[in-house]
Design an enzyme around this catalytic site. Structure first.
Site, PDB file in Angstrom:
ATOM      1  N   LYS A  11       0.810  -0.714   0.166  1.00  0.00           N
ATOM      2  CA  LYS A  11      -0.017   0.047  -0.097  1.00  0.00           C
ATOM      3  C   LYS A  11       1.203   1.561  -0.346  1.00  0.00           C
ATOM      4  CE  LYS A  11      -3.666  -2.311   2.276  1.00  0.00           C
ATOM      5  NZ  LYS A  11      -5.309  -2.264   3.532  1.00  0.00           N
ATOM      6  N   TYR A  51     -12.202  -2.354  -3.695  1.00  0.00           N
ATOM      7  CA  TYR A  51     -12.565  -2.744  -2.433  1.00  0.00           C
ATOM      8  C   TYR A  51     -14.067  -1.928  -2.810  1.00  0.00           C
ATOM      9  CZ  TYR A  51      -8.347  -2.099  -0.195  1.00  0.00           C
ATOM     10  OH  TYR A  51      -7.208  -2.787   0.148  1.00  0.00           O
ATOM     11  N   ASN A 114      -2.304   0.290   7.227  1.00  0.00           N
ATOM     12  CA  ASN A 114      -1.613  -1.102   7.711  1.00  0.00           C
ATOM     13  C   ASN A 114      -0.383  -1.878   6.113  1.00  0.00           C
ATOM     14  OD1 ASN A 114      -3.293  -1.750   5.744  1.00  0.00           O
ATOM     15  ND2 ASN A 114      -4.314  -2.801   7.174  1.00  0.00           N
ATOM     16  N   HIS A 117      -2.124  -5.031   0.907  1.00  0.00           N
ATOM     17  CA  HIS A 117      -3.478  -6.203   1.372  1.00  0.00           C
ATOM     18  C   HIS A 117      -3.387  -7.818   0.771  1.00  0.00           C
ATOM     19  CE1 HIS A 117      -7.398  -7.464  -0.420  1.00  0.00           C
ATOM     20  NE2 HIS A 117      -6.921  -7.999  -1.766  1.00  0.00           N
TER      21      HIS A 117
HETATM   22  P1  IDP Z   1      -7.908  -6.657   6.073  1.00  0.00           P
HETATM   23  O1  IDP Z   1      -6.536  -6.113   5.046  1.00  0.00           O
HETATM   24  O2  IDP Z   1      -7.123  -7.722   7.055  1.00  0.00           O
HETATM   25  O3  IDP Z   1      -8.714  -7.745   4.839  1.00  0.00           O
HETATM   26  P2  IDP Z   1     -10.701  -5.452   5.834  1.00  0.00           P
HETATM   27  O4  IDP Z   1     -11.456  -5.168   7.003  1.00  0.00           O
HETATM   28  O5  IDP Z   1     -10.733  -6.198   3.973  1.00  0.00           O
HETATM   29  O6  IDP Z   1      -8.463  -6.238   6.238  1.00  0.00           O
HETATM   30  O7  IDP Z   1     -10.484  -3.871   5.414  1.00  0.00           O
HETATM   31  C1  IDP Z   1      -9.734  -3.575   4.443  1.00  0.00           C
HETATM   32  C2  IDP Z   1      -8.464  -1.698   4.606  1.00  0.00           C
HETATM   33  O8  IDP Z   1      -9.982  -1.409   5.121  1.00  0.00           O
HETATM   34  C3  IDP Z   1      -7.999  -2.917   5.328  1.00  0.00           C
HETATM   35  O9  IDP Z   1      -6.480  -3.464   4.940  1.00  0.00           O
HETATM   36  C4  IDP Z   1      -7.814  -1.426   6.611  1.00  0.00           C
HETATM   37  O10 IDP Z   1      -6.542  -0.930   5.467  1.00  0.00           O
HETATM   38  C5  IDP Z   1      -8.831  -0.486   6.083  1.00  0.00           C
HETATM   39  N1  IDP Z   1      -9.498  -1.008   6.865  1.00  0.00           N
HETATM   40  C6  IDP Z   1     -10.533  -2.037   7.897  1.00  0.00           C
HETATM   41  N2  IDP Z   1     -10.721  -1.238   9.167  1.00  0.00           N
HETATM   42  C7  IDP Z   1     -10.629  -0.266   9.259  1.00  0.00           C
HETATM   43  C8  IDP Z   1     -10.916   0.721   9.817  1.00  0.00           C
HETATM   44  O11 IDP Z   1     -11.853   0.521  10.971  1.00  0.00           O
HETATM   45  N3  IDP Z   1     -10.694   1.973  10.224  1.00  0.00           N
HETATM   46  C9  IDP Z   1      -9.915   2.281   8.672  1.00  0.00           C
HETATM   47  N4  IDP Z   1     -10.000   1.629   8.076  1.00  0.00           N
HETATM   48  C10 IDP Z   1      -9.988   0.467   8.619  1.00  0.00           C
HETATM   49 MG    MG Z   2     -10.223  -8.249   3.698  1.00  0.00          MG
END
Ligand code: IDP
Ligand code: MG
Length: 140
Positions: A11, A51, A114, A117
């Site tokens: 990312k 997304y 984070n 992905h």
């Molecule tokens: P993942 O990347 O661990 O699969 P997902 O729930 O699919 O997590 O969420 C996609 C992306 O959305 C996350 O990697 C993160 O960048 C963002 N995200 C998820 N939850 C939150 C939140 O509570 N606040 C802000 N961004 C979030």
């Molecule tokens: Mg995900």
């Protein structure tokens, strides 16, 4: 023994900090092969489409803006149980909950920024790989 392909994206927070090599080392040290890789600037339309499953979540608009805030590296990782193995190497979505030694534990800036992905199922891996790559670009 199940050899799988999974989609990974490094990312913008990570490309900006010049730590893509350190992240790739985590994949390779764990036995995953990077069989396709390209650096690209996502458009808003691409990020929204990628997304789409999260379109009703409160963080969706910020997530899209973050994903287009700089270059990303889309890649295909291949290996035994690659989908699950990659999720283990990545660590939990929230870096505060990510286990020691995982990418997100070591490198993530926040729950949003984070660093990586990774596909969450074999079925999603197939469609996410097809989103970025043609079959002939997967080289192994
Ligand atoms: P993942 O990347 O661990 O699969 P997902 O729930 O699919 O997590 O969420 C996609 C992306 O959305 C996350 O990697 C993160 O960048 C963002 N995200 C998820 N939850 C939150 C939140 O509570 N606040 C802000 N961004 C979030
Ligand atoms: Mg995900």
């Amino acid at each position: 023994m199940t050899i799988e392909n999974t989609l990974s994206i490094i990312k913008p927070d990570a490309t900006k900090r010049n730590i893509t090599g350190s992240i790739n080392a985590k994949f390779e040290d764990s036995g995953l092969n990077i069989i396709a890789q390209k650096r690209l600037q996502l458009t808003k339309g691409m990020a929204k489409k990628f997304y789409e499953v999260h379109k009703d979540r409160p963080f969706f608009n910020n997530l899209v803006d973050f994903m287009i805030s700089g270059p990303v590296i889309a890649q295909v990782l291949r290996g035994e149980n690659a989908v699950k193995l990659n999720r283990d190497i990545m660590g939990a979505t929230n870096p505060k909950e990510a286990e020691k030694g995982t990418i997100r534990n070591e490198f993530a800036e926040s729950i949003e920024a984070n660093s990586v992905h990774g596909s969450d199922s074999l079925e999603n891996a197939k469609s996410e790989i097809a989103f970025f790559f043609a079959e002939i670009e997967l080289v192994y």
